[in-house]
Design an enzyme around this catalytic site. Structure first.
Site, PDB file in Angstrom:
ATOM      1  N   HIS A  53       0.850  -1.197   0.000  1.00  0.00           N
ATOM      2  CA  HIS A  53       0.000   0.000   0.000  1.00  0.00           C
ATOM      3  C   HIS A  53       0.878   1.237   0.000  1.00  0.00           C
ATOM      4  O   HIS A  53       2.087   1.156   0.188  1.00  0.00           O
ATOM      5  CB  HIS A  53      -0.995  -0.023   1.166  1.00  0.00           C
ATOM      6  CG  HIS A  53      -0.380   0.107   2.531  1.00  0.00           C
ATOM      7  ND1 HIS A  53       0.442  -0.858   3.072  1.00  0.00           N
ATOM      8  CD2 HIS A  53      -0.456   1.102   3.455  1.00  0.00           C
ATOM      9  CE1 HIS A  53       0.827  -0.473   4.277  1.00  0.00           C
ATOM     10  NE2 HIS A  53       0.311   0.708   4.532  1.00  0.00           N
ATOM     11  N   HIS A  55       1.378   3.972   1.841  1.00  0.00           N
ATOM     12  CA  HIS A  55       1.907   4.767   2.961  1.00  0.00           C
ATOM     13  C   HIS A  55       3.429   4.877   2.872  1.00  0.00           C
ATOM     14  O   HIS A  55       4.113   3.935   2.465  1.00  0.00           O
ATOM     15  CB  HIS A  55       1.481   4.149   4.304  1.00  0.00           C
ATOM     16  CG  HIS A  55       0.016   4.321   4.584  1.00  0.00           C
ATOM     17  ND1 HIS A  55      -0.670   3.543   5.483  1.00  0.00           N
ATOM     18  CD2 HIS A  55      -0.890   5.193   4.065  1.00  0.00           C
ATOM     19  CE1 HIS A  55      -1.945   3.927   5.517  1.00  0.00           C
ATOM     20  NE2 HIS A  55      -2.099   4.922   4.661  1.00  0.00           N
ATOM     21  N   ASP A  57       5.924   4.806   4.861  1.00  0.00           N
ATOM     22  CA  ASP A  57       6.838   3.854   5.513  1.00  0.00           C
ATOM     23  C   ASP A  57       6.916   2.528   4.730  1.00  0.00           C
ATOM     24  O   ASP A  57       7.697   1.644   5.083  1.00  0.00           O
ATOM     25  CB  ASP A  57       6.444   3.602   6.979  1.00  0.00           C
ATOM     26  CG  ASP A  57       5.046   3.046   7.162  1.00  0.00           C
ATOM     27  OD1 ASP A  57       4.100   3.563   6.528  1.00  0.00           O
ATOM     28  OD2 ASP A  57       4.882   2.081   7.938  1.00  0.00           O
ATOM     29  N   HIS A  58       6.171   2.423   3.629  1.00  0.00           N
ATOM     30  CA  HIS A  58       6.218   1.222   2.781  1.00  0.00           C
ATOM     31  C   HIS A  58       6.772   1.512   1.380  1.00  0.00           C
ATOM     32  O   HIS A  58       7.190   0.586   0.690  1.00  0.00           O
ATOM     33  CB  HIS A  58       4.818   0.603   2.672  1.00  0.00           C
ATOM     34  CG  HIS A  58       4.281   0.190   4.010  1.00  0.00           C
ATOM     35  ND1 HIS A  58       4.209  -1.114   4.412  1.00  0.00           N
ATOM     36  CD2 HIS A  58       3.860   0.940   5.066  1.00  0.00           C
ATOM     37  CE1 HIS A  58       3.742  -1.157   5.662  1.00  0.00           C
ATOM     38  NE2 HIS A  58       3.521   0.077   6.074  1.00  0.00           N
ATOM     39  N   HIS A 109      -7.195  -1.462   5.789  1.00  0.00           N
ATOM     40  CA  HIS A 109      -6.218  -0.446   6.230  1.00  0.00           C
ATOM     41  C   HIS A 109      -6.223   0.700   5.213  1.00  0.00           C
ATOM     42  O   HIS A 109      -6.359   1.866   5.577  1.00  0.00           O
ATOM     43  CB  HIS A 109      -4.844  -1.115   6.325  1.00  0.00           C
ATOM     44  CG  HIS A 109      -3.744  -0.198   6.750  1.00  0.00           C
ATOM     45  ND1 HIS A 109      -3.682   0.351   8.012  1.00  0.00           N
ATOM     46  CD2 HIS A 109      -2.644   0.258   6.083  1.00  0.00           C
ATOM     47  CE1 HIS A 109      -2.584   1.114   8.099  1.00  0.00           C
ATOM     48  NE2 HIS A 109      -1.941   1.062   6.938  1.00  0.00           N
ATOM     49  N   ASP A 132       0.243  -3.937   6.212  1.00  0.00           N
ATOM     50  CA  ASP A 132      -0.414  -3.440   7.428  1.00  0.00           C
ATOM     51  C   ASP A 132      -1.845  -3.971   7.549  1.00  0.00           C
ATOM     52  O   ASP A 132      -2.712  -3.311   8.119  1.00  0.00           O
ATOM     53  CB  ASP A 132      -0.446  -1.896   7.430  1.00  0.00           C
ATOM     54  CG  ASP A 132       0.925  -1.291   7.680  1.00  0.00           C
ATOM     55  OD1 ASP A 132       1.886  -2.043   7.928  1.00  0.00           O
ATOM     56  OD2 ASP A 132       1.033  -0.048   7.626  1.00  0.00           O
ATOM     57  N   HIS A 170       5.359  -4.628  10.383  1.00  0.00           N
ATOM     58  CA  HIS A 170       5.778  -3.907  11.591  1.00  0.00           C
ATOM     59  C   HIS A 170       6.041  -4.868  12.746  1.00  0.00           C
ATOM     60  O   HIS A 170       5.391  -5.910  12.851  1.00  0.00           O
ATOM     61  CB  HIS A 170       4.696  -2.916  12.052  1.00  0.00           C
ATOM     62  CG  HIS A 170       4.555  -1.709  11.179  1.00  0.00           C
ATOM     63  ND1 HIS A 170       5.272  -0.557  11.376  1.00  0.00           N
ATOM     64  CD2 HIS A 170       3.777  -1.481  10.089  1.00  0.00           C
ATOM     65  CE1 HIS A 170       4.934   0.344  10.457  1.00  0.00           C
ATOM     66  NE2 HIS A 170       4.023  -0.202   9.657  1.00  0.00           N
TER      67      HIS A 170
HETATM   68 FE    FE Z   1       2.965   0.818   7.960  1.00  0.00          FE
HETATM   69 ZN    ZN Z   2       0.145   1.648   6.492  1.00  0.00          ZN
END
Ligand code: FE
Ligand code: ZN
Length: 258
Positions: A53, A55, A57-58, A109, A132, A170
């Site tokens: 996805h 976001h 942090d990905h 998510h 996530d 995570h």
């Molecule tokens: Fe994340």
């Molecule tokens: Zn995420």
């Protein structure tokens, strides 16, 4: 031979590397520096990128990785330019990598979140790269989807074989266990997972991957059909909840409050 390893990045993210010792498929590279160093240390190159996805942090490391390697990026359309769409039912394979990736659309998510189920061509256990959506003993937050969508996504993942190795994005396991023990204090499998996760984190090791069988026995978000959790959530909210989505939504809200 196929290897699956977690590369820690940022605060608590893992980038999963599926590799043959020479080249690696990278799942959710949220940061480039640690991945470039990891590859260099092992004399490996990047071969492709899979995204669950959009976001940051990905996907945050993708532009820099692409400056070093001209490789394809698969995933949802959002977040990264020139992504090759990864849609439900699509199968991805890569030269020299003995793993076939099945794409599962798992809204919740985000609405366009996807997971990848990596099937080992030599018959070993599958690996689930779930971003996530599913965390060990937890679930992703509902930023875009409805509880019904997320519950359907999680239920579909939970139906994978028990030996499936769950590779979450995570390291949230200990926090998740603290909450799960509130909902199911007498769950012996959960207590055992707690002891194991504490020992692993003490040694600085990841609590992942974890088998789907262990998740089914310990993850409250996969156990919303069981009388114990329906009862615990009903008591917490002082209302009679139905098993399934209703209990899932209640447990998600309960966890968000703690
Ligand atoms: Fe994340
Ligand atoms: Zn995420």
């Amino acid at each position: 031979m196929i290897n699956v390893e977690a590369i820690p990045i940022l605060q608590d993210n893992y980038v999963w590397a599926v590799h043959n010792g020479r080249s690696a498929i990278l799942v959710d590279p949220g940061q480039a520096g640690p991945i470039l160093a990891w590859l260099k240390d092992r004399g490996m190159i990047a071969q492709a990128i899979l995204v669950t996805h959009h976001h940051n942090d990905h996907v945050g490391g993708i532009a820099e990785l692409l400056a070093h390697y001209a490789i394809p990026v698969y995933g949802p359309a959002r977040g990264v330019a020139k992504t090759i769409p990864a849609r439900d039912g699509k199968t991805l394979s890569f030269a020299g990598i003995d793993m076939i990736f099945d794409v599962f659309e798992t809204p919740g998510h985000t609405l366009d979140h996807v997971c990848y189920v990596g099937r080992d061509e030599h018959g070993g256990p599958a690996h689930l790269f779930c971003g996530d959506t599913l965390f060990s003993v937890g679930s992703g937050r509902l930023f875009e989807g409805t509880p019904a969508q997320m519950y359907a996504s999680l239920t579909r993942l939970a139906e994978l074989p028990g030996d499936t190795q769950v590779c979450c994005a995570h390291e949230y396991t200990l926090d998740n266990i603290a909450f799960a023990l509130e909902a199911e204090p007498d769950n012996a499998d959960l207590q055992a997972r707690h002891a194991q996760a504490l020992a692993l984190r003490k040694r600085g090791e990841a609590t992942l991957p974890v088998s789907m069988a262990v998740e089914r026995g310990t993850n409250p978000f996969l156990r919303c059909d069981l009388p114990g959790l329906v009862e615990a959530a009903s008591q917490h909210f002082k209302t009679a909840l139905k098993p399934g989505t209703e209990t899932f939504a209640a447990i998600r809200t309960w966890k968000d409050e703690t």
